[in-house]
Design an enzyme around this catalytic site. Structure first.
Site, PDB file in Angstrom:
ATOM      1  N   GLY A  13      41.798  42.433  44.327  1.00  0.00           N
ATOM      2  CA  GLY A  13      41.285  42.857  45.640  1.00  0.00           C
ATOM      3  C   GLY A  13      41.250  44.364  45.763  1.00  0.00           C
ATOM      4  O   GLY A  13      41.560  44.932  46.813  1.00  0.00           O
ATOM      5  N   SER A  15      38.740  46.454  45.683  1.00  0.00           N
ATOM      6  CA  SER A  15      37.506  47.113  46.121  1.00  0.00           C
ATOM      7  C   SER A  15      37.683  47.827  47.456  1.00  0.00           C
ATOM      8  O   SER A  15      36.949  48.755  47.765  1.00  0.00           O
ATOM      9  CB  SER A  15      36.373  46.089  46.221  1.00  0.00           C
ATOM     10  OG  SER A  15      36.741  45.048  47.100  1.00  0.00           O
ATOM     11  N   GLY A  17      40.507  48.542  51.195  1.00  0.00           N
ATOM     12  CA  GLY A  17      41.784  48.376  51.894  1.00  0.00           C
ATOM     13  C   GLY A  17      43.005  48.682  51.043  1.00  0.00           C
ATOM     14  O   GLY A  17      43.037  49.661  50.291  1.00  0.00           O
ATOM     15  N   TYR A 155      45.130  32.461  57.938  1.00  0.00           N
ATOM     16  CA  TYR A 155      45.720  33.671  57.350  1.00  0.00           C
ATOM     17  C   TYR A 155      47.247  33.598  57.422  1.00  0.00           C
ATOM     18  O   TYR A 155      47.942  33.869  56.449  1.00  0.00           O
ATOM     19  CB  TYR A 155      45.196  34.895  58.117  1.00  0.00           C
ATOM     20  CG  TYR A 155      45.621  36.225  57.539  1.00  0.00           C
ATOM     21  CD1 TYR A 155      45.026  36.715  56.382  1.00  0.00           C
ATOM     22  CD2 TYR A 155      46.602  36.992  58.145  1.00  0.00           C
ATOM     23  CE1 TYR A 155      45.404  37.940  55.856  1.00  0.00           C
ATOM     24  CE2 TYR A 155      46.993  38.208  57.627  1.00  0.00           C
ATOM     25  CZ  TYR A 155      46.391  38.683  56.480  1.00  0.00           C
ATOM     26  OH  TYR A 155      46.776  39.881  55.946  1.00  0.00           O
TER      27      TYR A 155
END
Lengths: 343, 269
Positions: A13, A15, A17, A155
């Site tokens: 992940g 890419s 944040g 989530y």
């Protein structure tokens, strides 16, 4: 940071944040970085930023829901660089909406990415770390991994599961003292997640306050790689909220149920969308979602100044004082009620 | 069967870690007794063998930790060059001489189409074998290939050597001391003089086999620009830049070296 320099780090992940900030933080610390996400063009931009910091970097686009693809990332990393010192299971997506209103496939997809993705990462990297007798696995959970939160049920459930997975993996790896499993539990973070997430709530979401810069999470992940700890919270608000919940669980649950719908959404109405659940976002990605004042005036290349502003810190301190008072009052009241009931 | 073995046994984690102990073999080559440590792995009959060449002073024992890992998957042969380790001395002292002896030894031992690896000066000899005897070598692996062009003098090498030696583990120091004593100063001096004269970069364009250059970023003897220039000159070259790895990688950092080697072998088929 002796353990991070010359180490080989995989970040999923990466890419945007937290993942993107983490890749850059490891590059700054002298690590070799392997970055993965679904969006190759976004990864290429991160890779360029890592190279500018003098790091070796390998771009391996993949979807963490694909077990074989994640296994291939581990194989390629070990084959190219000879080792995997740190593996950061960070890839995550979210979904805003009530349980009965959000589409089933969207709810499933959040679990597939956040939980199965972490499981695939663990499954892929453990054989290599077992063989080398060392390594650190960092699983990015969330403060909602300890705190039930309405309107983000998938989530929240996924982050509870990530924490459980970490605990299980740590137990299974007790026979190899050189391997550590860390769970990082960030509070509300300034990332593009709120704009990229699926949304069936009807309103544009925003992070709960106080918002923390993603670079602070990245710094915590790097410090876990250097000096592992079982669980690491990021942001003082996380500890405060959890303390509140421990002191007065019923009151905390009702307070969250009342406050989250108000504080987690703006007044801007939006139509239902799957966001980046099934397709990566079109943009080349960024670390910040623009939710902090500092993020709007701070260059992404300057993580030191991308932290909370002074006014946010003072608000945080005020919030903590109020919460401490409420916790103490709640605990006192609870104790009095229990004492009365026992009489 | 060979296809199945190569498909399934792609890297170190794909095979059990228990490997039989090595055996010492001696064969006479042109009147000289050559000693070799041989590991016969359980799957080796179906895959090309690996021949591992040592550098100056430290004989085949420098390759032992890596050989034990590679032998999980392939047969591994680690000979002592003439005058080193337990092999008899001979007139061979130059890189070309050693390559000739190795060709003859591989013929006697029945080895062809092998994966030839060499560490340090051993990489120079391995490159000479690949260039002059292509039938002996199907894949070439150069670990810490010496001698860097800009540092090709006794003075420069003697200035760097203490830094490299200071990084050695205790076991490496023990092996080094005993193997240096066995080889003797005259052979070490003459062999290293030959290594200094050898222009490895000139061989690179002549090597047609797939070749992997392994470089550790903690190697004080070689810079990245040197190994990159070698890879650029190789028609089918690849670079494995290994973080945290030292010069004597086959002994000091065997797992990263073996993983990188097996990874490239699994891709080159």
């Amino acid at each position: 940071m002796a353990r991070v320099k010359n180490s080989v780090v995989v970040v999923t992940g990466a890419s945007s944040g937290i993942g993107r900030a983490t890749a850059l933080a490891f590059a700054d610390a002298g690590g070799t970085v392997v970055i993965t996400a679904r969006s190759e063009h976004a990864l290429e931009e991160v890779a360029q930023q890592c190279r500018e910091r003098g790091a070796d970097v390998l771009v391996l686009p993949a979807d963490v829901t694909d077990a074989a693809a994640v296994e291939q990332i581990a194989r390629e990393t070990a084959g190219r660089f000879g080792r995997i010192d740190t593996w950061v299971n960070n890839a995550g997506v979210t979904l805003f909406g009530r349980i009965e209103e959000a589409p089933v496939r969207s709810w499933h997809r959040v679990i597939e990415t956040n939980v199965f993705g972490t499981y695939h990462g663990l499954r892929a990297v453990i054989p290599w770390m077992r063989e080398q007798g060392s390594g650190v696995i960092v699983n990015v959970s969330s403060v909602v991994g300890k705190l039930p939160t309405p309107l983000v049920s998938s989530y929240t459930a996924s982050k509870y599961a990530v924490r459980a997975l970490s605990d299980c993996a740590r137990q299974e790896l007790l026979d190899v003292p050189g391997i550590a499993v860390c769970t990082v539990l960030p509070g509300p973070i300034d990332t593009p997640l709120f704009d990229h997430g699926a949304n069936y709530s009807g309103w544009r979401p925003k992070p709960l306050k106080p918002v923390i810069a993603a670079e602070r999470v990245a710094a915590t992940i790097v410090s876990c790689a250097a000096k592992p700890q079982d669980e690491a919270f990021v942001g003082a608000s996380s500890g405060m909220v959890l303390g509140f919940r421990r002191a007065a669980p019923g009151f905390a649950a009702r307070a969250a149920a009342a406050q989250v719908p108000k504080d987690h959404f703006t007044a801007e109405p939006v139509g239902g969308s799957d966001g980046n659940l099934f397709q990566p976002a079109d943009s080349t990605g960024s670390i910040s979602g623009g939710w902090t004042r500092s993020s709007k005036k701070t260059s992404l290349d300057d993580p030191k100044t991308a932290s909370e502003s002074g006014s946010e810190r003072s608000r945080l301190r005020r919030g903590m004082a109020v919460a401490a008072l409420v916790s103490a009052a709640g605990a006192g009241l609870g104790g009095a009620i229990r004492a009365r009931a026992n009489r | 069967m060979p296809v199945a073995a190569e498909t399934l046994l792609r890297n170190t984690i794909d095979a059990p870690t228990d490997v039989p102990r090595h055996r010492s073999e001696r064969h006479t080559v042109d009147g000289v007794r050559i000693h070799c440590r041989t590991w016969l792995g359980p799957h080796g009959d179906h895959l090309p063998a690996v021949v591992m060449l040592h550098g100056i002073g430290i004989a085949s024992r420098i390759n032992e930790p890596s050989a034990r890992i590679l032998a999980r998957i392939r047969h591994v042969y680690a000979p002592d060059l003439p005058g080193f380790g337990k092999s008899q001395g001979s007139d061979a002292v130059s890189i070309e001489d050693y390559a000739d002896v190795l060709d003859q030894w591989m013929a006697v031992r029945g080895l062809s189409d092998a994966v030839v690896t060499g560490v340090s000066v051993g990489a120079q000899i391995a490159a000479a074998v690949a260039q002059h005897y292509p039938g002996r070598c199907r894949d070439l692996v150069l670990a810490s290939p010496t001698v860097q062009e800009s540092r090709r003098s006794w003075l420069r090498q003697l200035a760097i050597a203490p830094v490299e030696v200071s990084m050695h583990t205790g076991r490496m120091r023990v092996i080094q001391t005993s193997d240096f004593a066995r080889a003797g100063l005259p052979r070490l001096r003459r062999t290293f003089s030959s290594a200094l004269k050898d222009r490895l970069e000139d061989r690179m364009p002549e090597i047609r086999q797939p070749a992997l250059v392994c470089w550790g970023n903690r190697d004080p003897m070689l810079t990245r620009s040197w190994v990159t220039s070698l890879v650029d000159a190789l028609p089918r070259g690849r670079l494995a830049a290994l973080p945290g790895v030292r010069h004597a990688m086959t002994h000091e950092d065997p797992l990263p070296f073996c993983r990188a080697t097996l990874h490239v072998l699994s891709l080159s088929r």
